[in-house]
Write a protein that holds these residues in place. Structure first.
Motif, mmCIF file in Angstrom:
data_model
loop_
_atom_site.group_PDB
_atom_site.id
_atom_site.type_symbol
_atom_site.label_atom_id
_atom_site.label_comp_id
_atom_site.label_asym_id
_atom_site.label_seq_id
_atom_site.Cartn_x
_atom_site.Cartn_y
_atom_site.Cartn_z
ATOM 1 N N GLY A 15 0.735 -1.283 0.010
ATOM 2 C CA GLY A 15 -0.153 0.182 -0.060
ATOM 3 C C GLY A 15 0.975 1.342 -0.071
ATOM 4 N N GLY A 16 2.076 1.175 -0.096
ATOM 5 C CA GLY A 16 3.084 2.228 0.042
ATOM 6 C C GLY A 16 2.760 3.140 -1.235
ATOM 7 N N ASP A 17 2.888 4.513 -1.042
ATOM 8 C CA ASP A 17 2.625 5.405 -2.001
ATOM 9 C C ASP A 17 3.627 6.209 -2.515
ATOM 10 O OD1 ASP A 17 -0.330 5.217 -2.053
ATOM 11 O OD2 ASP A 17 -0.383 6.538 -0.111
ATOM 12 N N GLY A 18 4.974 6.142 -2.175
ATOM 13 C CA GLY A 18 6.067 6.747 -2.407
ATOM 14 C C GLY A 18 7.347 5.878 -2.095
ATOM 15 N N ILE A 19 8.540 6.585 -2.637
ATOM 16 C CA ILE A 19 9.730 6.000 -2.247
ATOM 17 C C ILE A 19 10.720 7.306 -2.204
ATOM 18 C CG2 ILE A 19 11.746 4.627 -2.997
ATOM 19 C CD1 ILE A 19 9.902 2.897 -4.726
ATOM 20 N N ARG A 20 11.293 7.063 -0.861
ATOM 21 C CA ARG A 20 12.328 8.139 -0.507
ATOM 22 C C ARG A 20 13.725 7.553 -0.897
ATOM 23 N NH1 ARG A 20 11.650 8.583 4.711
ATOM 24 N NH2 ARG A 20 9.495 9.743 4.284
ATOM 25 N N ASP A 39 6.430 14.890 -1.954
ATOM 26 C CA ASP A 39 6.565 16.097 -2.876
ATOM 27 C C ASP A 39 7.784 15.921 -3.391
ATOM 28 O OD1 ASP A 39 6.737 18.620 -4.224
ATOM 29 O OD2 ASP A 39 5.562 19.572 -2.642
ATOM 30 N N GLY A 40 8.031 15.838 -4.840
ATOM 31 C CA GLY A 40 9.446 15.707 -5.357
ATOM 32 C C GLY A 40 10.488 17.172 -5.543
ATOM 33 N N ARG A 41 9.230 18.265 -5.172
ATOM 34 C CA ARG A 41 10.048 19.700 -5.293
ATOM 35 C C ARG A 41 10.509 19.760 -3.957
ATOM 36 N NH1 ARG A 41 4.343 22.365 -6.641
ATOM 37 N NH2 ARG A 41 3.760 20.770 -5.136
ATOM 38 N N LYS A 42 10.112 19.294 -2.903
ATOM 39 C CA LYS A 42 10.587 19.685 -1.549
ATOM 40 C C LYS A 42 11.738 18.620 -1.122
ATOM 41 C CE LYS A 42 6.512 21.346 0.750
ATOM 42 N NZ LYS A 42 5.348 21.325 1.732
ATOM 43 N N HIS A 43 11.578 17.168 -1.763
ATOM 44 C CA HIS A 43 12.737 16.284 -1.474
ATOM 45 C C HIS A 43 13.071 15.743 -2.964
ATOM 46 C CE1 HIS A 43 11.374 16.203 2.626
ATOM 47 N NE2 HIS A 43 10.146 16.297 2.302
ATOM 48 N N LYS A 44 14.307 16.280 -3.253
ATOM 49 C CA LYS A 44 14.838 15.875 -4.608
ATOM 50 C C LYS A 44 14.808 14.491 -4.945
ATOM 51 C CE LYS A 44 18.425 17.932 -5.800
ATOM 52 N NZ LYS A 44 19.598 18.745 -6.029
ATOM 53 N N LEU A 45 15.068 13.496 -4.045
ATOM 54 C CA LEU A 45 15.212 11.936 -3.954
ATOM 55 C C LEU A 45 13.966 11.324 -3.775
ATOM 56 C CD1 LEU A 45 18.936 11.393 -3.345
ATOM 57 C CD2 LEU A 45 17.978 11.590 -5.425
ATOM 58 N N ALA A 46 12.755 11.893 -3.510
ATOM 59 C CA ALA A 46 11.608 11.331 -3.332
ATOM 60 C C ALA A 46 10.742 11.474 -4.628
ATOM 61 C CB ALA A 46 11.064 11.574 -2.078
ATOM 62 N N ARG A 47 9.891 10.303 -4.899
ATOM 63 C CA ARG A 47 9.061 10.134 -5.825
ATOM 64 C C ARG A 47 7.854 9.314 -5.582
ATOM 65 N NH1 ARG A 47 11.515 13.642 -7.236
ATOM 66 N NH2 ARG A 47 12.766 14.021 -9.327
ATOM 67 N N THR A 112 19.313 0.252 5.858
ATOM 68 C CA THR A 112 18.432 1.786 6.146
ATOM 69 C C THR A 112 19.505 2.868 5.973
ATOM 70 O OG1 THR A 112 17.312 0.334 7.444
ATOM 71 C CG2 THR A 112 16.878 2.661 7.544
ATOM 72 N N PRO A 113 18.934 3.820 5.048
ATOM 73 C CA PRO A 113 19.538 5.022 4.774
ATOM 74 C C PRO A 113 19.399 6.052 6.039
ATOM 75 C CG PRO A 113 17.767 5.127 3.409
ATOM 76 C CD PRO A 113 17.633 3.529 4.065
ATOM 77 N N GLU A 114 20.300 6.961 6.354
ATOM 78 C CA GLU A 114 20.347 7.628 7.363
ATOM 79 C C GLU A 114 19.015 8.619 7.171
ATOM 80 O OE1 GLU A 114 23.635 9.952 8.533
ATOM 81 O OE2 GLU A 114 24.937 7.998 8.094
ATOM 82 N N ARG A 115 18.147 8.886 8.195
ATOM 83 C CA ARG A 115 16.860 9.694 8.186
ATOM 84 C C ARG A 115 17.205 11.023 7.612
ATOM 85 N NH1 ARG A 115 12.956 6.106 7.329
ATOM 86 N NH2 ARG A 115 13.004 4.686 9.427
ATOM 87 N N GLY A 116 18.268 11.752 7.877
ATOM 88 C CA GLY A 116 18.546 13.072 7.527
ATOM 89 C C GLY A 116 18.773 13.194 6.046
ATOM 90 N N SER A 117 19.212 11.908 5.434
ATOM 91 C CA SER A 117 19.670 12.168 4.154
ATOM 92 C C SER A 117 18.637 12.375 2.906
ATOM 93 C CB SER A 117 20.596 10.973 3.608
ATOM 94 O OG SER A 117 19.806 9.742 3.583
ATOM 95 N N GLU A 118 19.232 12.777 1.845
ATOM 96 C CA GLU A 118 18.206 12.940 0.768
ATOM 97 C C GLU A 118 18.660 11.918 -0.383
ATOM 98 O OE1 GLU A 118 16.506 16.630 -1.383
ATOM 99 O OE2 GLU A 118 17.549 17.468 0.333
#
Length: 118
Positions: A15-20, A39-47, A112-118
């Motif tokens: 049911g996931g809606d996106g990937i960071r 929002d890919g505008r706020k998080h460049k590596l999220a879709r 797991t990537p670090e939470r603060g990374s993009e």
């Protein structure tokens, strides 16, 4: 666009809606399946995960920064490239993880990537 439905289903987060995404080791892009549509505008590596085609297969666009990290240029991406989609199968790790790499012939481990990374 890369089809992600089998990987998302196998990760247990169908049911996931996106990937960071996060830049990982050289030529590895790690992705965490998230419940919200990022929002890919706020998080460049999220879709966001979207449906495409007649069958409605779930897919996600690889961010430009992510393609560059994988060593894929814009021209090559436009022509189509072969990428491998990996799923975390270790029950001791985060089941919501996937990874994208250029086609390679080997097993891979990722964390797991670090939470603060993009």
């Amino acid at each position: 666009m890369i089809p992600v439905e089998p990987a998302v289903n196998q990760s247990g987060n169908a049911g996931g809606d996106g990937i960071r995404f996060a830049r990982s080791d050289e030529f590895v892009l790690t992705g965490e399946v998230v419940d919200e549509k990022p929002d890919g505008r706020k998080h460049k590596l999220a879709r966001a995960i979207n449906r495409f085609g007649a069958g409605g297969t779930k897919s996600v666009a690889i961010p430009t920064d992510g393609l560059e990290h994988l060593g894929v240029g814009r021209d090559a991406a436009g022509d189509g490239v072969d990428l491998e989609l990996w799923v975390c199968a270790d029950p001791d790790e985060d089941r919501h993880l996937i990874a994208v790499t250029p086609v390679i012939q080997r097993e891979m481990q990722f964390t797991t990537p670090e939470r603060g990374s993009e």
